[in-house]
Scaffold this motif. Structure first.
Motif, PDB file in Angstrom:
ATOM      1  N   PRO A 182       0.874  -1.321   0.138  1.00 39.20           N
ATOM      2  CA  PRO A 182      -0.189  -0.082  -0.130  1.00 39.20           C
ATOM      3  C   PRO A 182       0.962   1.422   0.059  1.00 39.20           C
ATOM      4  N   SER A 183       0.326   2.306  -0.708  1.00 40.69           N
ATOM      5  CA  SER A 183       1.002   3.376  -0.737  1.00 40.69           C
ATOM      6  C   SER A 183       0.864   4.185   0.480  1.00 40.69           C
ATOM      7  N   ASP A 184       2.106   4.647   1.057  1.00 39.48           N
ATOM      8  CA  ASP A 184       2.073   5.505   2.437  1.00 39.48           C
ATOM      9  C   ASP A 184       1.526   6.748   2.443  1.00 39.48           C
ATOM     10  N   VAL A 185       1.658   7.505   1.569  1.00 36.78           N
ATOM     11  CA  VAL A 185       1.069   8.862   1.530  1.00 36.78           C
ATOM     12  C   VAL A 185      -0.380   8.997   1.237  1.00 36.78           C
ATOM     13  N   GLY A 186      -0.840   7.976  -0.021  1.00 34.33           N
ATOM     14  CA  GLY A 186      -2.227   7.942  -0.262  1.00 34.33           C
ATOM     15  C   GLY A 186      -2.878   8.731  -1.129  1.00 34.33           C
ATOM     16  N   ILE A 187      -2.178  10.004  -1.363  1.00 40.39           N
ATOM     17  CA  ILE A 187      -2.845  10.870  -2.133  1.00 40.39           C
ATOM     18  C   ILE A 187      -1.872  11.570  -3.248  1.00 40.39           C
ATOM     19  N   GLU A 188      -2.086  11.992  -4.371  1.00 40.17           N
ATOM     20  CA  GLU A 188      -1.308  12.447  -5.278  1.00 40.17           C
ATOM     21  C   GLU A 188      -0.166  13.742  -4.803  1.00 40.17           C
ATOM     22  N   SER A 189       0.859  13.622  -5.479  1.00 36.20           N
ATOM     23  CA  SER A 189       1.973  14.768  -5.052  1.00 36.20           C
ATOM     24  C   SER A 189       1.618  16.162  -5.119  1.00 36.20           C
ATOM     25  N   THR A 190       2.204  16.937  -4.233  1.00 36.98           N
ATOM     26  CA  THR A 190       1.983  18.383  -4.356  1.00 36.98           C
ATOM     27  C   THR A 190       2.672  18.960  -5.899  1.00 36.98           C
ATOM     28  N   ILE A 191       1.782  19.733  -6.429  1.00 33.93           N
ATOM     29  CA  ILE A 191       2.590  20.279  -7.860  1.00 33.93           C
ATOM     30  C   ILE A 191       2.607  21.561  -7.846  1.00 33.93           C
ATOM     31  N   VAL A 192       3.863  22.027  -7.960  1.00 25.76           N
ATOM     32  CA  VAL A 192       4.414  23.469  -7.854  1.00 25.76           C
ATOM     33  C   VAL A 192       4.807  23.979  -9.187  1.00 25.76           C
ATOM     34  N   ASP A 193       4.201  25.118  -9.788  1.00 25.14           N
ATOM     35  CA  ASP A 193       4.557  25.722 -11.008  1.00 25.14           C
ATOM     36  C   ASP A 193       5.814  26.623 -10.720  1.00 25.14           C
ATOM     37  N   LEU A 194       6.804  26.375 -11.531  1.00 29.05           N
ATOM     38  CA  LEU A 194       8.009  27.339 -11.497  1.00 29.05           C
ATOM     39  C   LEU A 194       8.258  27.555 -13.100  1.00 29.05           C
ATOM     40  N   SER A 195       7.422  27.425 -13.917  1.00 25.12           N
ATOM     41  CA  SER A 195       7.514  27.815 -15.359  1.00 25.12           C
ATOM     42  C   SER A 195       7.453  29.086 -15.669  1.00 25.12           C
ATOM     43  N   ARG A 196       6.879  30.024 -14.786  1.00 27.63           N
ATOM     44  CA  ARG A 196       6.356  31.455 -15.291  1.00 27.63           C
ATOM     45  C   ARG A 196       7.285  32.394 -14.384  1.00 27.63           C
ATOM     46  N   GLY A 197       8.216  32.194 -13.685  1.00 26.03           N
ATOM     47  CA  GLY A 197       8.988  32.899 -12.713  1.00 26.03           C
ATOM     48  C   GLY A 197       8.893  33.160 -11.421  1.00 26.03           C
ATOM     49  N   PHE A 198       7.846  32.666 -10.969  1.00 27.75           N
ATOM     50  CA  PHE A 198       7.146  32.623  -9.442  1.00 27.75           C
ATOM     51  C   PHE A 198       6.558  31.302  -9.122  1.00 27.75           C
ATOM     52  N   PRO A 199       6.779  30.932  -7.657  1.00 24.36           N
ATOM     53  CA  PRO A 199       6.240  29.424  -7.509  1.00 24.36           C
ATOM     54  C   PRO A 199       4.584  29.866  -7.269  1.00 24.36           C
ATOM     55  N   LYS A 321     -17.630  17.857   5.185  1.00 28.04           N
ATOM     56  CA  LYS A 321     -16.315  18.841   4.914  1.00 28.04           C
ATOM     57  C   LYS A 321     -15.610  19.135   5.917  1.00 28.04           C
ATOM     58  N   LEU A 322     -14.283  19.263   5.734  1.00 30.65           N
ATOM     59  CA  LEU A 322     -13.190  19.373   6.998  1.00 30.65           C
ATOM     60  C   LEU A 322     -12.917  20.642   6.726  1.00 30.65           C
ATOM     61  N   PRO A 323     -12.313  21.015   8.169  1.00 31.82           N
ATOM     62  CA  PRO A 323     -12.023  22.510   8.286  1.00 31.82           C
ATOM     63  C   PRO A 323     -11.207  23.062   7.323  1.00 31.82           C
ATOM     64  N   ASP A 324     -11.375  24.466   6.901  1.00 29.92           N
ATOM     65  CA  ASP A 324     -10.655  25.004   5.789  1.00 29.92           C
ATOM     66  C   ASP A 324      -9.326  25.709   6.407  1.00 29.92           C
ATOM     67  N   THR A 325      -8.460  24.737   6.884  1.00 29.92           N
ATOM     68  CA  THR A 325      -7.134  25.001   7.414  1.00 29.92           C
ATOM     69  C   THR A 325      -6.163  24.309   6.403  1.00 29.92           C
ATOM     70  N   ILE A 326      -4.938  24.908   6.594  1.00 33.08           N
ATOM     71  CA  ILE A 326      -3.758  24.600   5.604  1.00 33.08           C
ATOM     72  C   ILE A 326      -3.571  22.906   5.779  1.00 33.08           C
ATOM     73  N   GLU A 327      -3.877  22.544   6.914  1.00 30.15           N
ATOM     74  CA  GLU A 327      -3.572  20.838   7.050  1.00 30.15           C
ATOM     75  C   GLU A 327      -4.360  20.134   6.463  1.00 30.15           C
ATOM     76  N   TRP A 328      -5.609  20.693   6.309  1.00 31.61           N
ATOM     77  CA  TRP A 328      -6.720  19.665   5.507  1.00 31.61           C
ATOM     78  C   TRP A 328      -6.670  20.051   4.031  1.00 31.61           C
ATOM     79  N   ILE A 329      -5.802  21.158   3.359  1.00 27.91           N
ATOM     80  CA  ILE A 329      -5.938  21.528   2.065  1.00 27.91           C
ATOM     81  C   ILE A 329      -6.190  20.480   0.954  1.00 27.91           C
ATOM     82  N   ALA A 330      -5.101  19.369   1.108  1.00 30.46           N
ATOM     83  CA  ALA A 330      -5.030  18.363   0.029  1.00 30.46           C
ATOM     84  C   ALA A 330      -6.250  17.604   0.189  1.00 30.46           C
TER      85      ALA A 330
END
Length: 346
Positions: A182-199, A321-330
């Protein structure tokens, strides 16, 4: 080649011969499903337009929806991109191998099929030992530069797989599968775009916006629906990750009227934190699942839960629905996209 059997993944039965066979299949243009720490991927040679087309065909995936290129730890990300900006190297140093995908400008020699026709490309280095062994073996067949394009190993838009059995449920015997447990994280990777000069954060995951800010010294732009210039990226369509059973995601106080108004002959699944469920946890006709209180545990169990509920003989799935906090964003992101597939029905 040394024994590549991974430690710490109890269901795995992968050895060096299995890895070599899978790498040879990739080298021949065939597809292989393999485990990562996030979800299982459906892999093909990232530099073969024909292999990438087979991925799209197997999944029923739109050809303009890009896939992510997976590299071994010793792989060279600079081979795949026009240039590797300092911020990309900082994130690579901090989070690879791990559940972070970077979007960068694609090198001219990399086929556009892997990017859905865009001038960018998504790169990631997974931490799962079976994935690393496969990627290293395939790269060795390609002079050290091979990469494997791999979206999640499921039919397009459906729940992602976190076990080899989930992959077999999707494709039967048509796809060769490496079982890494079984996969340990369980959801897909974080995606960060750096193709436009800013994250810019395109998809939330285990690596949080705060993690990224701590490394770069600036917070990434968060997705709010207004970023019209953002490149298309895996798993960012409004409706995605959906079970086959209709699903609604609402605050608990909005779920209670739906539960109260249900037909007496209807069996409804309720996924909520035990601290909120109250008497509904034992109500007749309610199939109650106590949601994990920890966001990492919830993420790890989420896709297996949705697949189990598809087999649970319920007519609807109601999720708090879970709390709108950063730890639940994913987790909220995945649940929101799953629910979006049924919004017209609720």
């Amino acid at each position: 080649m040394p024994d590549q059997t991974p430690a710490g993944f109890p269901a795995a039965a992968v050895n060096a011969a299995d890895i070599e066979r899978a790498a040879a299949l990739l080298d021949e243009g065939e597809l292989v499903a393999f485990p990562t720490e996030t979800v299982y991927g459906l892999g093909g040679d990232a530099e073969s337009a024909e292999a990438v087309a087979r991925i799209y065909a197997a999944k029923g995936r739109p050809a303009n929806h890009p896939v992510i290129v997976h590299l071994p730890p010793q792989g060279d990300p600079a081979y795949w991109v026009k240039d590797l900006p300092p911020d990309a190297q900082k994130l690579i140093d901090a989070f690879w191998p791990g559940p972070l995908t970077l979007i960068l400008k694609r090198a001219a020699h990399i086929p556009p099929a892997v990017s859905g026709g865009q001038d960018s490309v998504g790169l990631r280095c997974p931490s799962h030992p079976v994935a690393q062994a496969l990627l290293a073996a395939f790269a060795a067949l390609r002079g050290g530069y091979g990469g494997v394009a791999a979206p999640s190993a499921n039919r397009f838009g459906h729940v992602s797989p976190t076990t080899a059995q989930h992959v077999r449920e999707e494709f039967g015997s048509a796809i060769h599968v490496l079982d890494g447990g079984p996969s340990d994280v369980g959801i897909e990777s974080t995606i960060v775009d750096l193709s436009r000069g800013f994250p810019a954060l395109l998809r939330p995951g285990r690596v949080t916006p705060q993690d990224i800010a701590d490394v770069l010294g600036e917070a990434p732009r968060l997705p709010d629906g207004s970023d019209a210039t953002a490149p298309r990226a895996s798993g960012t369509l409004k409706a995605h990750y959906a079970p086959r059973t209709p699903l609604a995601l609402l605050p608990f106080e909005a779920l209670e009227p739906l539960l109260a108004a249900r037909d007496t002959n209807e069996r409804i699944a309720l996924v909520a934190r035990a601290s909120r469920a109250g008497a509904w946890a034992s109500a007749t006709g309610v199939h109650f699942i106590a949601a994990p209180e920890d966001p990492h545990v919830y993420a790890r169990e989420l896709y297996g839960l949705l697949r189990a509920l598809d087999r649970a003989n319920v007519t609807r799935i109601l999720i708090e629905k879970l709390p709108d906090t950063i730890e639940w964003i994913a987790v909220n992101d995945r649940l929101g996209r799953a629910a979006a597939a049924f919004e017209a029905q609720t």
